[in-house]
Design a protein around this motif. Sequence first.
Motif, PDB file in Angstrom:
ATOM      1  N   ARG A  40       3.521  -4.720   7.101  1.00 41.07           N
ATOM      2  CA  ARG A  40       2.806  -5.933   7.489  1.00 41.07           C
ATOM      3  C   ARG A  40       1.390  -5.912   7.280  1.00 41.07           C
ATOM      4  N   LEU A  41       0.643  -4.728   7.241  1.00 41.37           N
ATOM      5  CA  LEU A  41      -0.765  -4.784   6.907  1.00 41.37           C
ATOM      6  C   LEU A  41      -0.743  -5.336   5.426  1.00 41.37           C
ATOM      7  N   LEU A  42      -0.079  -4.791   4.743  1.00 46.18           N
ATOM      8  CA  LEU A  42      -0.116  -5.277   3.022  1.00 46.18           C
ATOM      9  C   LEU A  42      -0.028  -6.595   3.220  1.00 46.18           C
ATOM     10  N   MET A  43       1.028  -7.218   3.732  1.00 45.30           N
ATOM     11  CA  MET A  43       1.149  -8.673   3.912  1.00 45.30           C
ATOM     12  C   MET A  43       0.123  -9.469   4.517  1.00 45.30           C
ATOM     13  N   GLY A  44      -0.540  -9.009   5.408  1.00 46.92           N
ATOM     14  CA  GLY A  44      -1.558  -9.723   6.184  1.00 46.92           C
ATOM     15  C   GLY A  44      -2.910  -9.454   5.417  1.00 46.92           C
ATOM     16  N   ASP A  45      -2.875  -8.882   4.164  1.00 42.35           N
ATOM     17  CA  ASP A  45      -3.869  -8.801   3.397  1.00 42.35           C
ATOM     18  C   ASP A  45      -3.988  -9.911   2.313  1.00 42.35           C
ATOM     19  N   GLY A  46      -3.095 -10.767   2.401  1.00 42.07           N
ATOM     20  CA  GLY A  46      -2.943 -11.933   1.682  1.00 42.07           C
ATOM     21  C   GLY A  46      -1.732 -11.754   0.497  1.00 42.07           C
ATOM     22  N   ALA A  47      -0.948 -10.333   0.528  1.00 38.55           N
ATOM     23  CA  ALA A  47      -0.055 -10.221  -0.378  1.00 38.55           C
ATOM     24  C   ALA A  47       1.243 -10.763   0.105  1.00 38.55           C
ATOM     25  N   SER A  48       1.418 -12.142  -0.355  1.00 37.26           N
ATOM     26  CA  SER A  48       2.406 -12.986  -0.026  1.00 37.26           C
ATOM     27  C   SER A  48       3.456 -13.114  -1.231  1.00 37.26           C
ATOM     28  N   ASP A  49       3.380 -12.485  -2.140  1.00 35.19           N
ATOM     29  CA  ASP A  49       4.177 -12.273  -3.307  1.00 35.19           C
ATOM     30  C   ASP A  49       4.195 -11.057  -4.043  1.00 35.19           C
ATOM     31  N   TYR A  50       5.174 -10.518  -4.858  1.00 32.05           N
ATOM     32  CA  TYR A  50       4.949  -9.313  -5.672  1.00 32.05           C
ATOM     33  C   TYR A  50       3.860  -8.952  -6.338  1.00 32.05           C
ATOM     34  N   ALA A  51       3.253 -10.069  -6.945  1.00 32.00           N
ATOM     35  CA  ALA A  51       2.245  -9.977  -7.927  1.00 32.00           C
ATOM     36  C   ALA A  51       1.174  -9.785  -7.240  1.00 32.00           C
ATOM     37  N   SER A  52       0.900 -10.322  -6.195  1.00 32.07           N
ATOM     38  CA  SER A  52      -0.542 -10.175  -5.189  1.00 32.07           C
ATOM     39  C   SER A  52      -0.171  -8.764  -4.602  1.00 32.07           C
ATOM     40  N   ALA A  53       0.887  -8.491  -4.056  1.00 33.09           N
ATOM     41  CA  ALA A  53       0.879  -7.292  -3.334  1.00 33.09           C
ATOM     42  C   ALA A  53       0.744  -5.946  -4.255  1.00 33.09           C
ATOM     43  N   ALA A  54       1.262  -6.133  -5.504  1.00 34.02           N
ATOM     44  CA  ALA A  54       0.978  -5.018  -6.368  1.00 34.02           C
ATOM     45  C   ALA A  54      -0.511  -4.884  -6.741  1.00 34.02           C
ATOM     46  N   ALA A  55      -1.135  -6.088  -6.884  1.00 30.21           N
ATOM     47  CA  ALA A  55      -2.781  -5.863  -7.089  1.00 30.21           C
ATOM     48  C   ALA A  55      -3.658  -5.399  -5.761  1.00 30.21           C
ATOM     49  N   ARG A  56      -3.073  -5.458  -4.448  1.00 29.62           N
ATOM     50  CA  ARG A  56      -3.540  -5.016  -3.426  1.00 29.62           C
ATOM     51  C   ARG A  56      -3.296  -3.605  -3.043  1.00 29.62           C
ATOM     52  N   LEU A  57      -2.416  -2.988  -3.785  1.00 29.11           N
ATOM     53  CA  LEU A  57      -1.972  -1.691  -3.558  1.00 29.11           C
ATOM     54  C   LEU A  57      -2.943  -0.583  -3.448  1.00 29.11           C
ATOM     55  N   PRO A  58      -4.158  -0.476  -4.089  1.00 32.95           N
ATOM     56  CA  PRO A  58      -4.935   0.358  -4.031  1.00 32.95           C
ATOM     57  C   PRO A  58      -5.757   0.435  -2.439  1.00 32.95           C
ATOM     58  N   ARG A  59      -5.734  -0.787  -2.075  1.00 35.31           N
ATOM     59  CA  ARG A  59      -6.322  -0.569  -0.719  1.00 35.31           C
ATOM     60  C   ARG A  59      -5.233  -0.313   0.381  1.00 35.31           C
ATOM     61  N   HIS A  60      -3.897   0.062  -0.048  1.00 37.32           N
ATOM     62  CA  HIS A  60      -3.057   0.463   1.029  1.00 37.32           C
ATOM     63  C   HIS A  60      -2.362   1.672   0.617  1.00 37.32           C
ATOM     64  N   PRO A  61      -3.031   2.705   0.953  1.00 41.55           N
ATOM     65  CA  PRO A  61      -2.567   4.182   0.281  1.00 41.55           C
ATOM     66  C   PRO A  61      -0.923   4.521   0.893  1.00 41.55           C
ATOM     67  N   ALA A  62      -0.559   3.663   1.921  1.00 42.87           N
ATOM     68  CA  ALA A  62       0.824   4.037   2.341  1.00 42.87           C
ATOM     69  C   ALA A  62       1.901   3.269   1.509  1.00 42.87           C
ATOM     70  N   CYS A  63       1.344   2.413   0.602  1.00 48.25           N
ATOM     71  CA  CYS A  63       2.401   1.618  -0.080  1.00 48.25           C
ATOM     72  C   CYS A  63       2.207   1.896  -1.640  1.00 48.25           C
ATOM     73  N   ARG A  64       3.177   1.597  -2.192  1.00 47.93           N
ATOM     74  CA  ARG A  64       3.375   2.022  -3.866  1.00 47.93           C
ATOM     75  C   ARG A  64       4.350   1.375  -4.540  1.00 47.93           C
ATOM     76  N   LEU A  65       4.471   1.333  -5.859  1.00 44.31           N
ATOM     77  CA  LEU A  65       5.475   0.594  -6.255  1.00 44.31           C
ATOM     78  C   LEU A  65       6.495   1.840  -6.727  1.00 44.31           C
ATOM     79  N   VAL A  66       7.916   1.692  -6.774  1.00 43.65           N
ATOM     80  CA  VAL A  66       9.068   2.662  -6.860  1.00 43.65           C
ATOM     81  C   VAL A  66       9.882   1.823  -7.918  1.00 43.65           C
ATOM     82  N   PRO A  67      10.356   2.717  -9.020  1.00 45.08           N
ATOM     83  CA  PRO A  67      11.209   2.075  -9.958  1.00 45.08           C
ATOM     84  C   PRO A  67      12.339   1.472  -9.306  1.00 45.08           C
ATOM     85  N   ARG A  68      12.786   0.329  -9.560  1.00 40.65           N
ATOM     86  CA  ARG A  68      13.949  -0.428  -9.129  1.00 40.65           C
ATOM     87  C   ARG A  68      15.262   0.496  -9.163  1.00 40.65           C
ATOM     88  N   ASP A  69      15.498   1.325 -10.176  1.00 35.23           N
ATOM     89  CA  ASP A  69      16.701   2.159 -10.306  1.00 35.23           C
ATOM     90  C   ASP A  69      16.586   3.162  -9.122  1.00 35.23           C
TER      91      ASP A  69
END
Length: 101
Positions: A40-69
Amino acid sequence: MNRTARLVASVGLLLGGGGTAVAEPGGQAVVVCETLVGLRLLMGDGASDYASAAARLPRHPACRLVPRDRVGLAEHRAMVGGAPFECLTIRDEGHCAWVLP
């Protein structure tokens, strides 16, 4: 460079080239957070879609990308403000991760 940093860099390269971001549904990676609050904090930081969420990951250490498989079935579900959220199992990890809806 660690795995998350490489995935975030890949997203940036694809966005800059006008291609499809790897973090989009159907792509190679999924944006996840350890807690629903973190998501929710990531989303509140303006991450309304996957591309903007991925761009904001460095500011949210509890969030990351995981391979889909590595992403599995829903272990927990929650409704917040009428929006559904799911905590999906992550292969080779002992816990689920909350996924960007």
